[in-house]
Write a protein that holds these residues in place. Structure first.
Motif, PDB file in Angstrom:
ATOM      1  N   THR A  95       0.820  -1.214   0.000  1.00  0.00           N
ATOM      2  CA  THR A  95       0.000   0.000   0.000  1.00  0.00           C
ATOM      3  C   THR A  95       0.854   1.264   0.000  1.00  0.00           C
ATOM      4  OG1 THR A  95      -0.271  -0.074   2.416  1.00  0.00           O
ATOM      5  CG2 THR A  95      -2.007  -1.093   1.079  1.00  0.00           C
ATOM      6  N   LYS A  96       2.040   1.207   0.588  1.00  0.00           N
ATOM      7  CA  LYS A  96       2.928   2.374   0.558  1.00  0.00           C
ATOM      8  C   LYS A  96       3.465   2.635  -0.841  1.00  0.00           C
ATOM      9  CE  LYS A  96       4.736   2.614   5.242  1.00  0.00           C
ATOM     10  NZ  LYS A  96       5.944   2.515   6.077  1.00  0.00           N
ATOM     11  N   THR A  97       3.794   1.592  -1.590  1.00  0.00           N
ATOM     12  CA  THR A  97       4.432   1.779  -2.895  1.00  0.00           C
ATOM     13  C   THR A  97       3.449   1.780  -4.059  1.00  0.00           C
ATOM     14  OG1 THR A  97       4.887  -0.589  -3.029  1.00  0.00           O
ATOM     15  CG2 THR A  97       6.642   0.802  -2.187  1.00  0.00           C
ATOM     16  N   ILE A  98       2.402   1.011  -3.969  1.00  0.00           N
ATOM     17  CA  ILE A  98       1.448   0.899  -5.073  1.00  0.00           C
ATOM     18  C   ILE A  98       0.198   1.734  -4.835  1.00  0.00           C
ATOM     19  CG2 ILE A  98       0.079  -0.695  -6.488  1.00  0.00           C
ATOM     20  CD1 ILE A  98       3.066  -1.223  -6.719  1.00  0.00           C
ATOM     21  N   GLY A  99      -0.302   1.730  -3.612  1.00  0.00           N
ATOM     22  CA  GLY A  99      -1.563   2.403  -3.314  1.00  0.00           C
ATOM     23  C   GLY A  99      -1.441   3.817  -2.788  1.00  0.00           C
ATOM     24  N   ALA A 138       0.170  11.420  -0.094  1.00  0.00           N
ATOM     25  CA  ALA A 138       0.478  10.001  -0.294  1.00  0.00           C
ATOM     26  C   ALA A 138       1.799   9.639   0.375  1.00  0.00           C
ATOM     27  CB  ALA A 138       0.542   9.690  -1.792  1.00  0.00           C
ATOM     28  N   ALA A 139       1.984   8.353   0.587  1.00  0.00           N
ATOM     29  CA  ALA A 139       3.242   7.856   1.162  1.00  0.00           C
ATOM     30  C   ALA A 139       4.401   8.239   0.243  1.00  0.00           C
ATOM     31  CB  ALA A 139       3.174   6.344   1.331  1.00  0.00           C
ATOM     32  N   SER A 140       5.557   8.510   0.829  1.00  0.00           N
ATOM     33  CA  SER A 140       6.711   8.975   0.045  1.00  0.00           C
ATOM     34  C   SER A 140       7.161   7.941  -0.988  1.00  0.00           C
ATOM     35  CB  SER A 140       7.872   9.350   0.966  1.00  0.00           C
ATOM     36  OG  SER A 140       8.297   8.232   1.713  1.00  0.00           O
ATOM     37  N   GLU A 141       7.037   6.652  -0.668  1.00  0.00           N
ATOM     38  CA  GLU A 141       7.408   5.608  -1.632  1.00  0.00           C
ATOM     39  C   GLU A 141       6.545   5.704  -2.888  1.00  0.00           C
ATOM     40  OE1 GLU A 141       8.163   3.937   2.519  1.00  0.00           O
ATOM     41  OE2 GLU A 141       6.605   5.106   1.548  1.00  0.00           O
ATOM     42  N   PHE A 142       5.237   5.907  -2.686  1.00  0.00           N
ATOM     43  CA  PHE A 142       4.319   6.059  -3.810  1.00  0.00           C
ATOM     44  C   PHE A 142       4.624   7.332  -4.583  1.00  0.00           C
ATOM     45  CE2 PHE A 142       0.468   7.883  -5.645  1.00  0.00           C
ATOM     46  CZ  PHE A 142       0.062   6.853  -6.480  1.00  0.00           C
ATOM     47  N   GLN A 143       4.858   8.422  -3.885  1.00  0.00           N
ATOM     48  CA  GLN A 143       5.133   9.699  -4.552  1.00  0.00           C
ATOM     49  C   GLN A 143       6.309   9.569  -5.513  1.00  0.00           C
ATOM     50  OE1 GLN A 143       5.659  12.895  -1.753  1.00  0.00           O
ATOM     51  NE2 GLN A 143       3.650  12.612  -0.836  1.00  0.00           N
ATOM     52  N   ARG A 144       7.361   8.942  -5.066  1.00  0.00           N
ATOM     53  CA  ARG A 144       8.553   8.781  -5.906  1.00  0.00           C
ATOM     54  C   ARG A 144       8.233   7.929  -7.139  1.00  0.00           C
ATOM     55  NH1 ARG A 144      11.441   7.155  -2.259  1.00  0.00           N
ATOM     56  NH2 ARG A 144      11.310   4.920  -2.559  1.00  0.00           N
ATOM     57  N   PHE A 170       8.027   9.263 -11.134  1.00  0.00           N
ATOM     58  CA  PHE A 170       9.025   8.834 -12.108  1.00  0.00           C
ATOM     59  C   PHE A 170       8.655   7.590 -12.912  1.00  0.00           C
ATOM     60  CE2 PHE A 170      11.418  11.225  -8.890  1.00  0.00           C
ATOM     61  CZ  PHE A 170      11.891  12.238  -9.713  1.00  0.00           C
ATOM     62  N   LEU A 171       7.593   6.877 -12.519  1.00  0.00           N
ATOM     63  CA  LEU A 171       7.227   5.661 -13.244  1.00  0.00           C
ATOM     64  C   LEU A 171       5.751   5.615 -13.624  1.00  0.00           C
ATOM     65  CD1 LEU A 171       7.983   2.850 -14.347  1.00  0.00           C
ATOM     66  CD2 LEU A 171       7.510   1.938 -12.063  1.00  0.00           C
ATOM     67  N   TYR A 172       4.845   5.605 -12.640  1.00  0.00           N
ATOM     68  CA  TYR A 172       3.432   5.369 -12.922  1.00  0.00           C
ATOM     69  C   TYR A 172       2.832   6.423 -13.859  1.00  0.00           C
ATOM     70  CZ  TYR A 172       3.936   2.527  -8.643  1.00  0.00           C
ATOM     71  OH  TYR A 172       4.358   1.646  -7.688  1.00  0.00           O
ATOM     72  N   SER A 173       2.934   7.686 -13.491  1.00  0.00           N
ATOM     73  CA  SER A 173       2.341   8.740 -14.321  1.00  0.00           C
ATOM     74  C   SER A 173       3.018   8.867 -15.683  1.00  0.00           C
ATOM     75  CB  SER A 173       2.334  10.077 -13.577  1.00  0.00           C
ATOM     76  OG  SER A 173       1.377  10.036 -12.540  1.00  0.00           O
ATOM     77  N   PRO A 174       4.363   8.884 -15.757  1.00  0.00           N
ATOM     78  CA  PRO A 174       4.981   8.939 -17.090  1.00  0.00           C
ATOM     79  C   PRO A 174       4.628   7.725 -17.963  1.00  0.00           C
ATOM     80  CG  PRO A 174       6.588   9.539 -15.423  1.00  0.00           C
ATOM     81  CD  PRO A 174       5.369   9.040 -14.698  1.00  0.00           C
ATOM     82  N   LEU A 175       4.510   6.547 -17.341  1.00  0.00           N
ATOM     83  CA  LEU A 175       4.123   5.362 -18.105  1.00  0.00           C
ATOM     84  C   LEU A 175       2.732   5.534 -18.692  1.00  0.00           C
ATOM     85  CD1 LEU A 175       4.618   2.456 -19.059  1.00  0.00           C
ATOM     86  CD2 LEU A 175       3.729   1.691 -16.848  1.00  0.00           C
ATOM     87  N   CYS A 176       1.802   6.063 -17.914  1.00  0.00           N
ATOM     88  CA  CYS A 176       0.446   6.284 -18.416  1.00  0.00           C
ATOM     89  C   CYS A 176       0.432   7.300 -19.555  1.00  0.00           C
ATOM     90  CB  CYS A 176      -0.476   6.740 -17.287  1.00  0.00           C
ATOM     91  SG  CYS A 176      -0.873   5.415 -16.130  1.00  0.00           S
TER      92      CYS A 176
END
Length: 129
Positions: A24-28, A96-102, A106-112
């Motif tokens: 949940t910290k990294t994905i959610g 959001a959790a800092s792990e998710f923010q990072r 750099f990954l989720y939003s640019p990938l989308c």
């Protein structure tokens, strides 16, 4: 397709994370350790797999079903949804959790955004045929 399949796994397990809190910290984006509801996670997985299959049909890589116009509308819809998640995802960082923010930055939003550009390219190319 792979991201959709991951959502099916996540409906039942936090894999590849070691536990629900790490997931949940990294994905959610939260640190409560509460996994997202299974049915909604499966629906997201189905939408992602469906978008991949739709792209393959519109690109004529696999046999198409349904009318051409409906597949084309679906491609443009997929493009809009992916672009909205990609650009709107940066607003998800607030609180959001800092792990998710990072990872989101750099990954989720640019990938989308990249997937939106690619699906938009397929939609425009199909419109010109």
């Amino acid at each position: 397709m792979a991201i959709g399949l991951l959502h099916f796994i996540w409906a039942f397990s936090p894999w590849p994370m070691k536990d629900a809190i790490t997931f949940t910290k990294t994905i959610g984006g939260s640190d409560d350790g509460e996994m997202p509801p299974g049915p909604s996670t499966v629906l997201v997985g189905l939408a992602l797999v469906g978008g991949a299959v739709l792209t393959l049909m519109v690109n004529e890589s696999i046999p198409a079903i349904g009318p051409d116009w409906l597949r084309l509308v679906g491609m443009y819809g997929l493009t809009v949804v992916l672009l909205a998640r990609g650009l709107g995802g940066y607003f998800m960082n607030s609180g959001a959790a800092s792990e998710f923010q990072r990872l989101n930055t750099f990954l989720y939003s640019p990938l989308c955004v990249a997937l939106a550009a690619l699906s938009g390219t397929v939609a425009v190319a199909a419109s010109r045929r």
